[in-house]
Design a protein around this motif. Structure first.
Motif, PDB file in Angstrom:
ATOM      1  N   LEU A  92      33.463  15.875  16.455  1.00 55.29           N
ATOM      2  CA  LEU A  92      31.970  15.720  17.190  1.00 55.29           C
ATOM      3  C   LEU A  92      31.524  14.359  16.518  1.00 55.29           C
ATOM      4  O   LEU A  92      30.983  13.483  17.288  1.00 55.29           O
ATOM      5  CB  LEU A  92      31.092  16.920  16.841  1.00 55.29           C
ATOM      6  CG  LEU A  92      31.271  18.093  17.476  1.00 55.29           C
ATOM      7  CD1 LEU A  92      30.671  19.345  16.837  1.00 55.29           C
ATOM      8  CD2 LEU A  92      31.007  17.892  19.108  1.00 55.29           C
ATOM      9  N   LEU A  93      31.609  14.161  15.407  1.00 54.19           N
ATOM     10  CA  LEU A  93      31.471  12.682  14.985  1.00 54.19           C
ATOM     11  C   LEU A  93      32.278  11.622  15.606  1.00 54.19           C
ATOM     12  O   LEU A  93      31.806  10.487  16.129  1.00 54.19           O
ATOM     13  CB  LEU A  93      31.726  12.535  13.533  1.00 54.19           C
ATOM     14  CG  LEU A  93      30.884  13.226  12.528  1.00 54.19           C
ATOM     15  CD1 LEU A  93      31.348  13.325  10.868  1.00 54.19           C
ATOM     16  CD2 LEU A  93      29.451  13.079  12.556  1.00 54.19           C
ATOM     17  N   ALA A  94      33.430  11.754  15.805  1.00 53.85           N
ATOM     18  CA  ALA A  94      34.298  10.899  16.321  1.00 53.85           C
ATOM     19  C   ALA A  94      33.958  10.840  17.915  1.00 53.85           C
ATOM     20  O   ALA A  94      33.697   9.836  18.422  1.00 53.85           O
ATOM     21  CB  ALA A  94      35.733  11.299  16.457  1.00 53.85           C
ATOM     22  N   ARG A  95      33.577  11.683  18.772  1.00 50.11           N
ATOM     23  CA  ARG A  95      32.856  11.904  19.950  1.00 50.11           C
ATOM     24  C   ARG A  95      31.552  11.095  20.048  1.00 50.11           C
ATOM     25  O   ARG A  95      31.377  10.193  20.657  1.00 50.11           O
ATOM     26  CB  ARG A  95      32.674  13.224  20.381  1.00 50.11           C
ATOM     27  CG  ARG A  95      31.996  13.403  21.932  1.00 50.11           C
ATOM     28  CD  ARG A  95      31.231  14.672  22.095  1.00 50.11           C
ATOM     29  NE  ARG A  95      30.012  14.693  21.131  1.00 50.11           N
ATOM     30  CZ  ARG A  95      29.222  15.799  21.013  1.00 50.11           C
ATOM     31  NH1 ARG A  95      29.558  16.791  22.084  1.00 50.11           N
ATOM     32  NH2 ARG A  95      28.340  15.833  20.479  1.00 50.11           N
ATOM     33  N   ASP A  96      30.635  11.288  19.190  1.00 53.32           N
ATOM     34  CA  ASP A  96      29.538  10.383  19.000  1.00 53.32           C
ATOM     35  C   ASP A  96      29.771   8.988  18.711  1.00 53.32           C
ATOM     36  O   ASP A  96      29.004   8.241  19.509  1.00 53.32           O
ATOM     37  CB  ASP A  96      28.521  11.055  18.106  1.00 53.32           C
ATOM     38  CG  ASP A  96      28.269  12.638  18.447  1.00 53.32           C
ATOM     39  OD1 ASP A  96      28.372  12.955  19.597  1.00 53.32           O
ATOM     40  OD2 ASP A  96      27.996  13.277  17.442  1.00 53.32           O
ATOM     41  N   LEU A  97      30.505   8.625  17.908  1.00 54.48           N
ATOM     42  CA  LEU A  97      30.877   7.113  17.597  1.00 54.48           C
ATOM     43  C   LEU A  97      31.191   6.635  19.026  1.00 54.48           C
ATOM     44  O   LEU A  97      30.992   5.508  19.536  1.00 54.48           O
ATOM     45  CB  LEU A  97      31.843   7.342  16.523  1.00 54.48           C
ATOM     46  CG  LEU A  97      32.615   5.834  16.535  1.00 54.48           C
ATOM     47  CD1 LEU A  97      31.895   4.699  15.979  1.00 54.48           C
ATOM     48  CD2 LEU A  97      33.950   6.001  15.463  1.00 54.48           C
ATOM     49  N   LEU A 184      24.870  14.793  14.286  1.00 55.23           N
ATOM     50  CA  LEU A 184      23.930  14.389  13.376  1.00 55.23           C
ATOM     51  C   LEU A 184      22.565  14.741  13.745  1.00 55.23           C
ATOM     52  O   LEU A 184      21.705  15.099  12.621  1.00 55.23           O
ATOM     53  CB  LEU A 184      24.199  12.772  13.033  1.00 55.23           C
ATOM     54  CG  LEU A 184      25.445  12.286  12.260  1.00 55.23           C
ATOM     55  CD1 LEU A 184      25.482  10.817  12.347  1.00 55.23           C
ATOM     56  CD2 LEU A 184      25.620  13.167  11.082  1.00 55.23           C
ATOM     57  N   ASP A 185      22.036  14.704  15.125  1.00 52.09           N
ATOM     58  CA  ASP A 185      20.785  15.059  15.461  1.00 52.09           C
ATOM     59  C   ASP A 185      20.844  16.711  15.207  1.00 52.09           C
ATOM     60  O   ASP A 185      19.598  17.138  14.792  1.00 52.09           O
ATOM     61  CB  ASP A 185      20.618  14.789  16.945  1.00 52.09           C
ATOM     62  CG  ASP A 185      20.663  13.185  17.055  1.00 52.09           C
ATOM     63  OD1 ASP A 185      20.553  12.561  16.002  1.00 52.09           O
ATOM     64  OD2 ASP A 185      20.354  12.670  18.153  1.00 52.09           O
ATOM     65  N   VAL A 186      21.535  17.258  15.591  1.00 47.89           N
ATOM     66  CA  VAL A 186      21.587  18.895  15.480  1.00 47.89           C
ATOM     67  C   VAL A 186      21.348  19.137  14.040  1.00 47.89           C
ATOM     68  O   VAL A 186      20.571  19.883  13.560  1.00 47.89           O
ATOM     69  CB  VAL A 186      22.873  19.615  15.952  1.00 47.89           C
ATOM     70  CG1 VAL A 186      22.795  21.042  15.755  1.00 47.89           C
ATOM     71  CG2 VAL A 186      22.985  19.083  17.525  1.00 47.89           C
ATOM     72  N   LEU A 187      22.337  18.467  13.240  1.00 48.65           N
ATOM     73  CA  LEU A 187      22.239  18.952  11.604  1.00 48.65           C
ATOM     74  C   LEU A 187      20.834  18.408  11.064  1.00 48.65           C
ATOM     75  O   LEU A 187      20.088  19.228  10.257  1.00 48.65           O
ATOM     76  CB  LEU A 187      23.277  18.227  10.940  1.00 48.65           C
ATOM     77  CG  LEU A 187      24.721  18.271  11.499  1.00 48.65           C
ATOM     78  CD1 LEU A 187      25.612  17.600  10.703  1.00 48.65           C
ATOM     79  CD2 LEU A 187      25.055  20.062  11.141  1.00 48.65           C
ATOM     80  N   ALA A 188      20.479  17.287  11.574  1.00 47.13           N
ATOM     81  CA  ALA A 188      19.021  16.750  10.958  1.00 47.13           C
ATOM     82  C   ALA A 188      17.848  17.737  11.415  1.00 47.13           C
ATOM     83  O   ALA A 188      17.125  18.306  10.566  1.00 47.13           O
ATOM     84  CB  ALA A 188      18.615  15.527  11.414  1.00 47.13           C
ATOM     85  N   LYS A 189      17.899  18.191  12.567  1.00 49.85           N
ATOM     86  CA  LYS A 189      16.912  19.198  13.225  1.00 49.85           C
ATOM     87  C   LYS A 189      17.010  20.657  12.246  1.00 49.85           C
ATOM     88  O   LYS A 189      16.015  21.214  12.259  1.00 49.85           O
ATOM     89  CB  LYS A 189      17.384  19.511  14.437  1.00 49.85           C
ATOM     90  CG  LYS A 189      16.424  20.693  15.275  1.00 49.85           C
ATOM     91  CD  LYS A 189      16.622  20.787  16.662  1.00 49.85           C
ATOM     92  CE  LYS A 189      17.716  21.732  16.772  1.00 49.85           C
ATOM     93  NZ  LYS A 189      18.082  22.303  18.121  1.00 49.85           N
ATOM     94  N   ASN A 190      17.943  20.777  11.426  1.00 47.98           N
ATOM     95  CA  ASN A 190      18.329  21.925  10.822  1.00 47.98           C
ATOM     96  C   ASN A 190      18.104  21.533   9.309  1.00 47.98           C
ATOM     97  O   ASN A 190      18.589  22.382   8.370  1.00 47.98           O
ATOM     98  CB  ASN A 190      19.546  22.542  10.946  1.00 47.98           C
ATOM     99  CG  ASN A 190      19.348  23.214  12.411  1.00 47.98           C
ATOM    100  OD1 ASN A 190      19.204  24.443  12.359  1.00 47.98           O
ATOM    101  ND2 ASN A 190      20.065  22.776  13.248  1.00 47.98           N
ATOM    102  N   GLY A 191      17.719  20.376   9.201  1.00 50.12           N
ATOM    103  CA  GLY A 191      17.411  19.984   7.558  1.00 50.12           C
ATOM    104  C   GLY A 191      18.805  19.317   6.599  1.00 50.12           C
ATOM    105  O   GLY A 191      18.619  19.489   5.611  1.00 50.12           O
ATOM    106  N   ILE A 192      19.763  19.289   7.441  1.00 52.66           N
ATOM    107  CA  ILE A 192      20.994  18.645   6.952  1.00 52.66           C
ATOM    108  C   ILE A 192      21.367  17.190   7.369  1.00 52.66           C
ATOM    109  O   ILE A 192      21.222  16.795   8.527  1.00 52.66           O
ATOM    110  CB  ILE A 192      22.292  19.548   7.330  1.00 52.66           C
ATOM    111  CG1 ILE A 192      21.927  20.859   7.030  1.00 52.66           C
ATOM    112  CG2 ILE A 192      23.550  19.109   6.904  1.00 52.66           C
ATOM    113  CD1 ILE A 192      22.920  21.979   7.580  1.00 52.66           C
ATOM    114  N   LYS A 193      21.240  16.542   6.348  1.00 51.64           N
ATOM    115  CA  LYS A 193      21.791  15.078   6.430  1.00 51.64           C
ATOM    116  C   LYS A 193      22.838  14.687   5.256  1.00 51.64           C
ATOM    117  O   LYS A 193      23.292  15.253   4.332  1.00 51.64           O
ATOM    118  CB  LYS A 193      20.559  14.248   5.758  1.00 51.64           C
ATOM    119  CG  LYS A 193      19.475  14.214   6.482  1.00 51.64           C
ATOM    120  CD  LYS A 193      18.088  13.596   6.231  1.00 51.64           C
ATOM    121  CE  LYS A 193      16.924  13.887   6.968  1.00 51.64           C
ATOM    122  NZ  LYS A 193      15.712  12.999   6.516  1.00 51.64           N
TER     123      LYS A 193
END
Length: 194
Positions: A92-97, A184-193
Protein backbone atom coordinates in the motif's frame (compact mmCIF):
# COMPACT_ATOMS: atom_id res chain seq x y z
CA UNK A 1 6.17 1.68 -22.19
CA UNK A 2 3.49 3.09 -19.85
CA UNK A 3 4.20 3.54 -16.14
CA UNK A 4 3.37 0.51 -14.06
CA UNK A 5 2.85 -0.61 -10.47
CA UNK A 6 3.65 -4.31 -10.08
CA UNK A 7 2.93 -6.63 -7.15
CA UNK A 8 0.20 -4.71 -5.33
CA UNK A 9 -1.87 -7.84 -4.76
CA UNK A 10 -0.24 -11.04 -3.53
CA UNK A 11 -1.73 -13.70 -1.30
CA UNK A 12 0.96 -15.25 0.84
CA UNK A 13 1.13 -18.98 1.52
CA UNK A 14 3.35 -20.73 4.02
CA UNK A 15 5.14 -22.39 1.10
CA UNK A 16 6.35 -18.91 0.02
CA UNK A 17 8.53 -18.66 3.13
CA UNK A 18 11.70 -20.51 2.14
CA UNK A 19 14.39 -18.65 4.12
CA UNK A 20 16.27 -20.12 7.05
CA UNK A 21 14.57 -19.24 10.35
CA UNK A 22 16.42 -17.02 12.76
CA UNK A 23 17.00 -19.37 15.69
CA UNK A 24 17.71 -16.45 18.02
CA UNK A 25 14.37 -14.81 17.25
CA UNK A 26 11.31 -15.38 19.40
CA UNK A 27 9.12 -14.68 16.36
CA UNK A 28 7.30 -17.50 14.60
CA UNK A 29 7.74 -16.01 11.13
CA UNK A 30 9.33 -13.13 9.28
CA UNK A 31 8.14 -11.48 6.07
CA UNK A 32 10.62 -9.61 3.90
CA UNK A 33 8.96 -7.28 1.42
CA UNK A 34 10.38 -4.29 -0.39
CA UNK A 35 9.60 -1.96 -3.24
CA UNK A 36 11.76 -0.23 -5.77
CA UNK A 37 11.87 3.54 -5.86
CA UNK A 38 12.66 4.65 -9.38
CA UNK A 39 14.87 7.53 -10.33
CA UNK A 40 12.42 10.15 -11.51
CA UNK A 41 13.82 11.86 -14.55
CA UNK A 42 11.95 14.49 -16.47
CA UNK A 43 12.07 12.27 -19.56
CA UNK A 44 10.59 9.28 -17.67
CA UNK A 45 7.73 11.43 -16.41
CA UNK A 46 7.04 12.97 -19.81
CA UNK A 47 7.17 9.57 -21.53
CA UNK A 48 5.08 7.89 -18.80
CA UNK A 49 7.83 5.43 -17.95
CA UNK A 50 7.90 5.18 -14.15
CA UNK A 51 7.81 1.71 -12.65
CA UNK A 52 7.39 0.71 -9.00
CA UNK A 53 7.72 -2.99 -8.18
CA UNK A 54 6.69 -4.60 -4.90
CA UNK A 55 8.69 -7.73 -4.16
CA UNK A 56 8.18 -10.50 -1.65
CA UNK A 57 11.68 -11.71 -0.79
CA UNK A 58 11.07 -15.45 -0.33
CA UNK A 59 14.67 -16.34 0.53
CA UNK A 60 14.67 -13.78 3.37
CA UNK A 61 11.21 -14.73 4.61
CA UNK A 62 11.00 -17.61 7.03
CA UNK A 63 8.72 -19.52 9.34
CA UNK A 64 9.08 -21.88 12.29
CA UNK A 65 6.32 -24.25 11.22
CA UNK A 66 6.64 -26.71 14.11
CA UNK A 67 6.23 -23.88 16.62
CA UNK A 68 3.39 -22.37 14.59
CA UNK A 69 1.54 -25.69 14.60
CA UNK A 70 2.01 -26.02 18.38
CA UNK A 71 0.69 -22.53 19.06
CA UNK A 72 -2.52 -22.67 21.11
CA UNK A 73 -3.47 -19.00 21.17
CA UNK A 74 -3.39 -18.37 17.39
CA UNK A 75 -3.93 -20.75 14.48
CA UNK A 76 -1.47 -21.08 11.57
CA UNK A 77 -3.99 -19.22 9.38
CA UNK A 78 -4.17 -16.34 11.87
CA UNK A 79 -0.37 -16.11 12.02
CA UNK A 80 -0.19 -16.16 8.22
CA UNK A 81 -2.81 -13.37 8.13
CA UNK A 82 -0.48 -11.32 10.33
CA UNK A 83 2.39 -11.93 7.90
CA UNK A 84 0.08 -10.96 5.02
CA UNK A 85 -0.39 -7.66 6.83
CA UNK A 86 3.34 -7.00 6.61
CA UNK A 87 3.23 -7.52 2.85
CA UNK A 88 0.08 -5.44 2.41
CA UNK A 89 1.42 -2.48 4.39
CA UNK A 90 4.51 -2.28 2.17
CA UNK A 91 2.40 -2.80 -0.97
CA UNK A 92 0.00 0.00 0.00
CA UNK A 93 2.85 2.40 0.70
CA UNK A 94 4.33 1.59 -2.72
CA UNK A 95 0.92 2.13 -4.32
CA UNK A 96 0.50 5.51 -2.65
CA UNK A 97 4.02 6.59 -3.65
CA UNK A 98 3.28 5.55 -7.23
CA UNK A 99 0.00 7.50 -7.29
CA UNK A 100 1.68 10.64 -5.97
CA UNK A 101 4.38 10.38 -8.62
CA UNK A 102 1.80 9.80 -11.35
CA UNK A 103 -0.08 12.93 -10.30
CA UNK A 104 3.00 14.94 -11.27
CA UNK A 105 2.40 14.01 -14.92
CA UNK A 106 -0.11 16.83 -15.25
CA UNK A 107 2.48 19.43 -14.30
CA UNK A 108 4.80 21.13 -16.77
CA UNK A 109 8.44 21.32 -15.76
CA UNK A 110 11.08 23.38 -17.52
CA UNK A 111 13.95 21.23 -16.29
CA UNK A 112 14.99 18.40 -13.96
CA UNK A 113 15.72 20.75 -11.06
CA UNK A 114 12.16 22.05 -11.16
CA UNK A 115 10.79 18.49 -11.17
CA UNK A 116 13.07 17.53 -8.28
CA UNK A 117 11.45 20.21 -6.09
CA UNK A 118 8.16 18.28 -6.36
CA UNK A 119 9.69 14.78 -6.25
CA UNK A 120 11.91 15.21 -3.17
CA UNK A 121 9.07 15.72 -0.65
CA UNK A 122 7.22 12.69 -2.02
CA UNK A 123 10.28 10.45 -1.74
CA UNK A 124 11.09 11.85 1.72
CA UNK A 125 7.57 11.05 2.89
CA UNK A 126 8.02 7.35 2.06
CA UNK A 127 11.75 6.96 2.78
CA UNK A 128 12.01 4.51 5.69
CA UNK A 129 8.27 4.62 6.38
CA UNK A 130 7.76 0.90 5.77
CA UNK A 131 10.33 -0.04 8.46
CA UNK A 132 8.73 2.33 10.96
CA UNK A 133 5.26 0.93 10.23
CA UNK A 134 6.46 -2.69 10.42
CA UNK A 135 7.87 -1.99 13.88
CA UNK A 136 4.68 -0.21 14.94
CA UNK A 137 2.47 -3.02 13.54
CA UNK A 138 4.31 -5.55 15.71
CA UNK A 139 4.24 -3.55 18.96
CA UNK A 140 2.62 -5.22 22.00
CA UNK A 141 0.12 -2.33 22.07
CA UNK A 142 -0.81 -3.02 18.44
CA UNK A 143 -0.89 -6.51 16.86
CA UNK A 144 1.83 -7.93 19.15
CA UNK A 145 3.24 -9.97 16.23
CA UNK A 146 -0.26 -11.30 15.59
CA UNK A 147 -0.77 -12.46 19.18
CA UNK A 148 -3.33 -9.78 20.01
CA UNK A 149 -6.63 -10.64 18.31
CA UNK A 150 -7.99 -7.15 19.02
CA UNK A 151 -4.89 -5.39 17.72
CA UNK A 152 -4.66 -7.63 14.67
CA UNK A 153 -8.32 -7.08 13.83
CA UNK A 154 -7.78 -3.30 14.04
CA UNK A 155 -4.86 -3.48 11.58
CA UNK A 156 -6.78 -5.85 9.28
CA UNK A 157 -9.63 -3.31 9.13
CA UNK A 158 -7.25 -0.41 8.39
CA UNK A 159 -5.48 -2.36 5.65
CA UNK A 160 -8.81 -3.35 4.12
CA UNK A 161 -10.01 0.26 4.22
CA UNK A 162 -6.88 1.42 2.37
CA UNK A 163 -7.45 -1.25 -0.29
CA UNK A 164 -11.18 -0.70 -0.78
CA UNK A 165 -12.33 2.80 0.19
CA UNK A 166 -12.33 5.44 -2.54
CA UNK A 167 -10.80 8.82 -1.84
CA UNK A 168 -13.16 11.65 -1.01
CA UNK A 169 -13.37 13.77 -3.00
CA UNK A 170 -12.94 11.17 -5.69
CA UNK A 171 -9.70 11.12 -7.66
CA UNK A 172 -9.79 8.98 -10.76
CA UNK A 173 -6.97 6.90 -12.24
CA UNK A 174 -6.36 7.05 -16.00
CA UNK A 175 -8.27 3.76 -16.36
CA UNK A 176 -11.37 5.39 -14.83
CA UNK A 177 -11.17 3.61 -11.46
CA UNK A 178 -11.23 5.63 -8.28
CA UNK A 179 -7.98 5.89 -6.35
CA UNK A 180 -8.28 4.42 -2.88
CA UNK A 181 -7.59 6.32 0.33
CA UNK A 182 -3.87 6.47 1.21
CA UNK A 183 -2.73 4.07 3.92
CA UNK A 184 -1.03 6.85 5.89
CA UNK A 185 -4.35 8.74 6.00
CA UNK A 186 -6.19 5.66 7.30
CA UNK A 187 -3.54 5.10 9.95
CA UNK A 188 -3.51 8.78 11.01
CA UNK A 189 -7.30 8.70 11.37
CA UNK A 190 -6.75 5.83 13.82
CA UNK A 191 -4.02 7.65 15.75
CA UNK A 192 -1.07 5.85 14.15
CA UNK A 193 1.87 7.74 12.70
CA UNK A 194 5.08 6.22 11.35
Amino acid sequence: MPSKLTGLFKTLRWSDFVGTPDASSSHLAFTSTSFSVPTILLSSLVHDNINVTIKFNASKSWKKMEEINRKKKRTPDQILKHEQGHYDIVALLARDLFIELMQLKGNHYKNQAELNKDVRPILAKYNGTEKKLMDKYDLPTESDHGESATGQDKWNRMIKEAFTTARSPAVMAPDGKAYKVPLLDVLAKNGIKP
